[in-house]
Design a protein around this motif. Sequence first.
Motif, short mmCIF file in Angstrom:
data_model
loop_
_atom_site.label_atom_id
_atom_site.label_comp_id
_atom_site.label_asym_id
_atom_site.label_seq_id
_atom_site.Cartn_x
_atom_site.Cartn_y
_atom_site.Cartn_z
N ALA A 44 23.72 14.78 2.17
CA ALA A 44 23.88 13.53 2.93
C ALA A 44 22.71 13.43 3.89
O ALA A 44 22.35 14.42 4.56
N HIS A 45 22.11 12.24 4.01
CA HIS A 45 20.89 12.12 4.81
C HIS A 45 20.67 10.68 5.29
O HIS A 45 21.32 9.75 4.81
N LEU A 46 19.72 10.56 6.23
CA LEU A 46 19.21 9.27 6.70
C LEU A 46 17.79 9.12 6.16
O LEU A 46 17.01 10.09 6.13
N HIS A 47 17.45 7.90 5.76
CA HIS A 47 16.18 7.64 5.08
C HIS A 47 15.44 6.50 5.79
O HIS A 47 16.04 5.46 6.07
N TYR A 48 14.15 6.73 6.04
CA TYR A 48 13.30 5.68 6.61
C TYR A 48 12.01 5.62 5.80
O TYR A 48 11.43 6.66 5.44
N GLU A 49 11.54 4.38 5.54
CA GLU A 49 10.33 4.21 4.73
C GLU A 49 9.55 2.99 5.24
O GLU A 49 10.14 1.94 5.55
N ASN A 65 0.83 -1.20 0.00
CA ASN A 65 0.00 0.00 0.00
C ASN A 65 0.87 1.26 0.00
O ASN A 65 2.09 1.20 0.13
N VAL A 66 0.21 2.39 -0.12
CA VAL A 66 0.93 3.67 -0.03
C VAL A 66 1.59 3.77 1.34
O VAL A 66 0.94 3.52 2.38
N GLY A 67 2.89 4.11 1.35
CA GLY A 67 3.63 4.18 2.60
C GLY A 67 4.02 5.60 2.97
O GLY A 67 3.52 6.59 2.40
N TRP A 68 4.91 5.70 3.95
CA TRP A 68 5.39 7.00 4.45
C TRP A 68 6.91 7.02 4.46
O TRP A 68 7.56 6.02 4.78
N VAL A 69 7.45 8.19 4.11
CA VAL A 69 8.90 8.40 4.04
C VAL A 69 9.27 9.53 4.99
O VAL A 69 8.56 10.55 5.08
N ALA A 70 10.39 9.38 5.68
CA ALA A 70 10.96 10.44 6.53
C ALA A 70 12.46 10.52 6.26
O ALA A 70 13.13 9.48 6.18
N GLN A 71 12.95 11.73 6.12
CA GLN A 71 14.38 11.96 5.88
C GLN A 71 14.86 13.10 6.77
O GLN A 71 14.15 14.09 6.97
N VAL A 72 16.07 12.96 7.28
CA VAL A 72 16.74 14.04 8.00
C VAL A 72 18.18 14.08 7.49
O VAL A 72 18.82 13.04 7.34
#
Length: 318
Positions: free
Chosen positions: A175-180, A149-156
Motif C-alpha cells: 500500500a502506498h502514496l504516489h506522486y508524479e 516530457n520525462v517526469g519524476w515519480v515519488a512513492q512512500v
Amino acid sequence: MRGIRQWLTSVALLAGTGIGAGQTPARLPAPLSPPPPIATLPGGTIVGSSVLTPAAPIATVEVQTPMPLPPGTPPIAGIVPPPAAPPVSVCPGPGCVAPAGTPPLALVPGVQPDCCGPVGSHGPLGQEVYFRVGPSVPLGEGIFVKNLNVGWVAQVGGRAQFFDPPGDSAWVVDAHLHYEYNDAGGQDTSIFRGTPVTIRSLYRWAVGLGAGRDWYQHSPGFVAGLYDANFRFGWDVGGRWGTGHVEMNPILETDGFRRHHDVFGQAFVGLLATMEVPVGGWSFVCGGRLEADRTFSDFLPGGSFYDLSFLLEIGVKY
C-alpha cells in the motif's frame, strides 16, 4: 524343734515371694544367660526365686521426610535433594528437532510457541516501509502524450510479507502514496473547450494497492538475527486511483492560463531487486524497481497513455 524349723521356713518362703512380686523385673541384655537352678529344701519345699523371661525387643525405624530447601541454599551432607522435573522442550527455530529423550511440548490448539519473532499460521510475518524516487518516461500515441516530457515519480508506502515456513519466499501486500509530475514542451496545439492551447505540465496524486511475490537468494528473508546481506527479487501488480490536473497556455491570449482538473485510474506492474543488510532487530533495504503504468484519464482528448518508471528504493524492514 523340727516343727519350729518348718514354721520359720514357711515364713521365710512367704516373705521372699512377696518381695519378688513387688520388684520391677530388670531388662536383660541379649543374648540371655540360662536361668539359675531352682533350690529346694529338704522335704520338697521350693525355695528358689522367680525368673522372668524378657520379651523380644521391638525394632523401630525412624523415617524422616526432607523438607524442601529455599533456592540458593548449599547442599547439606546426608540429605539427597528430590529429583528435578524434566525440562520442557521448546522449539529453537523453524525446522528444529527436539533433543532425544525430551518429552514433547504440549500445545494449545491454535497457539504456537513464541519463536524467532512474529509467527503466523504458516510462517513468519514481515513488515517494511520504503521511499522510492526516479524518472518516468511517458509512452503512447496522440498529441497529449507526445508533448509530455520525462517526469519524476515519488512513492512512500509499506509492504506486508507472508513468508512460507522455510522463509525463502513470501506473498506480499503493498500500500502506498504516489506522486508524479511531467513538464511539457508546448510544441503541438490541442483543443480544450473550443480554445486552442498548448500543454504546459501535468500533475498526478494517487493511492495504490498491489500484491505480489518475493524470493530470497541466500537465507530466510525474515529478520531473525542474521548478520549477512541478503538479496531479494520480486514482482507485484495492482492499481491506483487519484486526482490530477493539466496546465495549459491559450494560444490566442497573451499571458493566458488554463487548468483542467480530473480524476484518473492507473494499473501497474513492477519488478523489484533489493539488497537487505541486517542491523540488530531490523534490516536496511536498498535497491531498484522497474515499473510500467497505464493511465486512464480525460485530462485532454487522448488522455490515456503509458509510463515507464525507473525508481531507486530505500527502506527499513522489521
